[in-house]
Design a protein around this motif. Structure first.
Motif: not given
Length: 810
Positions: A343, A341, A369, A330, A363
């Motif tokens: 993470i 998703s 990810n 990220i 995030v």
């Protein structure tokens, strides 16, 4: 009134002291100034313009003052090169202020903290003690350059020292073959010539540092090395050029003065080896910072007009849409706006379990990810990201000084003069009582050995090395330590004050159950969720989320109305529905059966929030909403209490709710209905009783209590306010983080005590042996060369012991 101001231009404790004195000279100002962070807390009876204080500061240096949080900018601060003259040394530094980059680069400090927290822009040696400056943010190139320079000098030193050593030891070889080539006088000249590159190139820096330490009277290990090896070298020079001036005690059976070129070069080479090993070991203490720096990606994928474009990380601006592909890091902090998703946030939170993320979830920069792609909007860039704040915090904490360091500082101040005195006494005693033929030689050799073996460096490094490794270990585990003082105090904490909402509990309301008197829970849930979909209240959102989780379809509601402090009403499926408290039931004239009322009262006594549900004027059920206790809270509190820590909950909630939580967690005590000032007074009362108090809160509402506590612990996701307001910040934000902080603190303090004991014990044992105390009993003397080897490895041993902290489990 009290305000906090940001101060720029301070680079050392001398600057801080000057700024504080100047501000307090302004009429009506009572100022306290700190260097880390660089700010002034000012109390004033009536408002004093910032311009007045700025005028006073400008008169004494290039300092600026502005209200904390102000967006006022000075032209010299924007991507400019600012020259600052440090008040303590007069050295002019250049600081390139680049507000776009997320890491401040090129800062160096003295590991012995000779000038407090002063930093330098260029590598080199400390102007006070001569120690190599250490980089705050380690980059591979900087670290490699310094290490390779030492390796090069080590090769030169070995190249010339080994032949000198062989020549000097040739007497021990049968038939001494070297004497068949040249006589000893000539070999002495060869030793002299070979020693020159060692003394005046490879190891000349030690004499430079020794001279600096003497003229600044900041005596250290280089003082002793410089005096000891310098005396041996000068003695050898005089003995080589003017042998006739020496008494017969200094001459061997052939009438020549015994020279010490081999002792000089071997001592210096061994010290250089110690510096080389120390540099290598020291670099490992910054491993956590380097790992954090590696987390930051260098590029990102910008989504612009539907087209993906790769851009540099520094080019990202707030509001940019960024695509994060599977396996990518990220790039900045933000929120997901498209896709979902899983993470891996372990490098930030210390927790190994991946976290599911969906639209509107936050995030964090540097996290990794999973196997799906998503689009995010950039919200925090550059130095604003959590990763950058963590890196800066670890840097600052690594350089901070623990209170226990004062003990080492006090001893070091007197250590070198005492050692020089012991060396002088050693020489005099041996000269007076030593063997008749060689008394002066014994005195000279043992005095040099005393100077060489004493190592204040190990004493000086004992605390900083442990702190640096410990802070890095904490950062990798999601425990951010603001300074070394917090690390030391945390080990002494015996009372933990904790907030309830967001600390012990999740901090977000959730529906526990929906009760229907007619056994039609799903129909009732559909009615109240459909009604609540038009409300923005957190409790309403909890009902909607609960319905969606049960796959209940929401339908259209009409005539929606939110009645402040009571609840909501509207029409759903041609039925008049009301959801709220008892006051709402009275307002809509709904009938509440006695049995239903009794059930609701029972739920409320358990500390739960209960809302009545009425349909067409009749109460037909209720919904129970709770703030769930975090799964980790019970285990963490039990662990802390088993360690002898008293855990007290202070909350603004009602007594029933607080009692329910306290009973579930087996807390010894709690106080309900607390306002911020109540928490502050409660902590002050405990401190007056001699308690060492830690306070865990969210870092915003509990700011006064966090500031008053001996240790303020911010729970949450590492927001700007949380990191600034507390001495310890827990990235994940649960009580298990406090357990980790306590265990880390204990391990670091134990490690520091081990290092200090080793440094003290080493000198207490080594100095008398070097002085020759064992000779009358066992005939044992310590060669200056062996003393140099022992001295070099003492510092390395301290660092190696500190590095063990990297392997502890917290």
């Amino acid at each position: 009134m009290k305000h906090t101001y940001k101060i720029t231009g301070m680079s050392c404790d001398g600057c801080r002291s000057k700024v504080e004195k100047t501000l307090n000279a302004v009429e009506g100002v009572d100022a306290q100034v700190t260097l880390l962070p660089p700010q002034a807390t000012i109390s004033m009876a009536e408002h004093i313009p910032t311009e007045t204080m700025q005028k006073a500061l400008s008169a004494v240096g290039k300092y600026t003052i502005e209200m904390e949080g102000s967006h006022q900018k000075h032209s010299h601060q924007e991507n400019a090169v600012e020259k600052k003259a440090c008040c303590s040394s007069g050295v002019t530094h250049e600081h390139k202020l680049d507000n776009t980059h997320h890491v401040t680069a090129g800062k160096y400090y003295c590991p012995m903290f000779c000038e407090g927290d002063k930093v330098y822009d260029e590598p080199g040696s400390c102007p006070v003690c001569g120690m190599d400056l250490v980089t705050i943010e380690v980059t591979g190139d900087e670290e490699n350059k310094s290490y390779l320079d030492l390796v090069h000098k080590m090769k030169i030193a070995l190249l010339f020292t080994i032949p000198i050593f062989i020549i000097a030891m040739s007497d021990m070889i049968p038939n001494n073959p070297l004497m068949h080539v040249l006589d000893m006088k000539t070999w002495n000249w060869v030793q002299f010539i070979l020693s020159l590159p060692v003394v005046f190139y490879a190891c000349w820096i030690f004499f430079q540092r020794a001279w600096k330490s003497i003229i600044t009277w900041n005596l250290n290990m280089f003082t002793l090395i410089g005096i000891g090896s310098g005396v041996a070298f000068i003695f050898s020079l005089v003995g080589l050029f003017f042998p006739e001036i020496f008494p017969h005690e200094f001459k061997n059976h052939s009438g020549q003065v015994g020279l010490y070129f081999e002792a000089t070069t071997v001592i210096l080479t061994l010290v250089l080896l110690g510096q080389l090993l120390e540099a290598r070991a020291h670099s490992q203490t910054s491993g956590a910072i380097r790992e954090l720096l590696k987390l930051a990606p260098t590029e990102a994928v910008l989504v612009e007009n539907g087209v993906d474009k790769i851009i540099a990380i520094d080019a990202i601006k707030k509001g940019h849409l960024l695509r994060v592909k599977p396996g990518d890091k990220i790039p900045v902090d933000g929120k997901i706006v498209e896709g979902e998703s899983t993470i891996d946030e372990s490098m930030i939170s210390g927790e190994p379990i991946p976290v599911d993320k969906k639209i509107n979830d936050s995030v964090v920069a540097g996290t990794i990810n999973g196997n799906k792609s998503f689009v995010m909007v950039a919200e925090k860039v550059g130095s604003e990201t959590l990763l950058s704040q963590i890196i800066q915090m670890v840097n600052d904490a690594s350089r901070s000084r623990a209170p226990i360091q004062k003990l080492a500082d006090s001893i070091s101040k007197y250590f070198v003069p005492i050692v020089v005195g012991i060396a002088a006494i050693t020489f005099l005693i041996w000269a007076k009582f030593g063997p008749e033929e060689n008394a002066l030689i014994y005195g000279f050799i043992n005095a040099v050995a005393v100077l060489i073996i004493a190592c204040p460096c190990a004493l000086g490094l004992a605390t900083p090395m442990s702190v640096m490794v410990g802070v890095g270990k904490g950062a990798q585990s999601g425990v951010l330590i603001k300074n070394a003082e917090a690390l030391e105090k945390m080990d002494k904490v015996n009372v933990l004050i904790t907030d309830k909402t967001g600390t012990i509990t999740e901090g977000t309301p959730s529906v526990e159950k929906v009760f229907s008197a007619t056994n039609q829970e799903n129909d009732l849930l559909q009615n109240i969720a459909s009604l609540n979909q038009y409300s923005e209240h957190p409790l309403a959102q909890a009902v909607v989320d609960f319905a969606k989780a049960k796959n209940i379809t929401l339908i259209t509601a009409k005539d929606f109305e939110s009645i402040t402090g009571k609840g909501v009403v509207g029409t759903v499926a041609n039925k008049k529905v009301a959801l709220g408290n008892k006051k709402l039931m009275e307002e809509v004239k709904a009938t509440v059966a006695e049995a239903l009322e009794n059930q609701i009262v029972a739920e409320q006594k358990l500390g739960k929030t209960v809302s009545y549900i009425a349909v067409d004027g009749i109460a037909v059920g209720f919904v129970t909403i709770t703030d769930a206790i975090k799964s980790s809270s019970a285990a963490a509190i039990k662990t802390l209490m088993n360690q002898g820590i008293e855990v007290i909950m202070l909350t603004g909630d009602n007594k029933n709710t607080a009692q329910a939580v306290a009973d579930q967690l087996h807390l010894s005590s709690f106080v309900a209905g607390c306002l911020p000032e109540d928490k502050l007074k409660f902590i002050q009362k405990l401190q007056a009783e001699g308690k060492i108090v830690a306070m865990a809160g969210d870092g915003i509402n509990d700011a006064p209590a966090l500031a008053q506590a001996d240790i303020g612990i911010a729970m949450g996701t590492g927001t700007d306010v949380a990191i600034e307001s507390a001495k310890i910040t827990l990235v994940k934000g649960d009580l298990q983080g406090i357990v980790k902080a306590k265990q880390l603190s204990h391990a670091v303090m134990k490690n520091i005590h081990q290092n200090l004991f080793f440094a003290f014990f080493y000198n207490v044992l080594g100095i008398p042996i070097a002085a020759g105390i064992l000779y009358p009993f066992f005939g044992i003397l310590l060669s200056p060369m062996i003393a140099a080897l022992a001295m070099s490895f003492s510092s390395v041993s301290v660092i190696a012991n500190a590095l063990r902290l990297k392997t502890i489990k917290i």
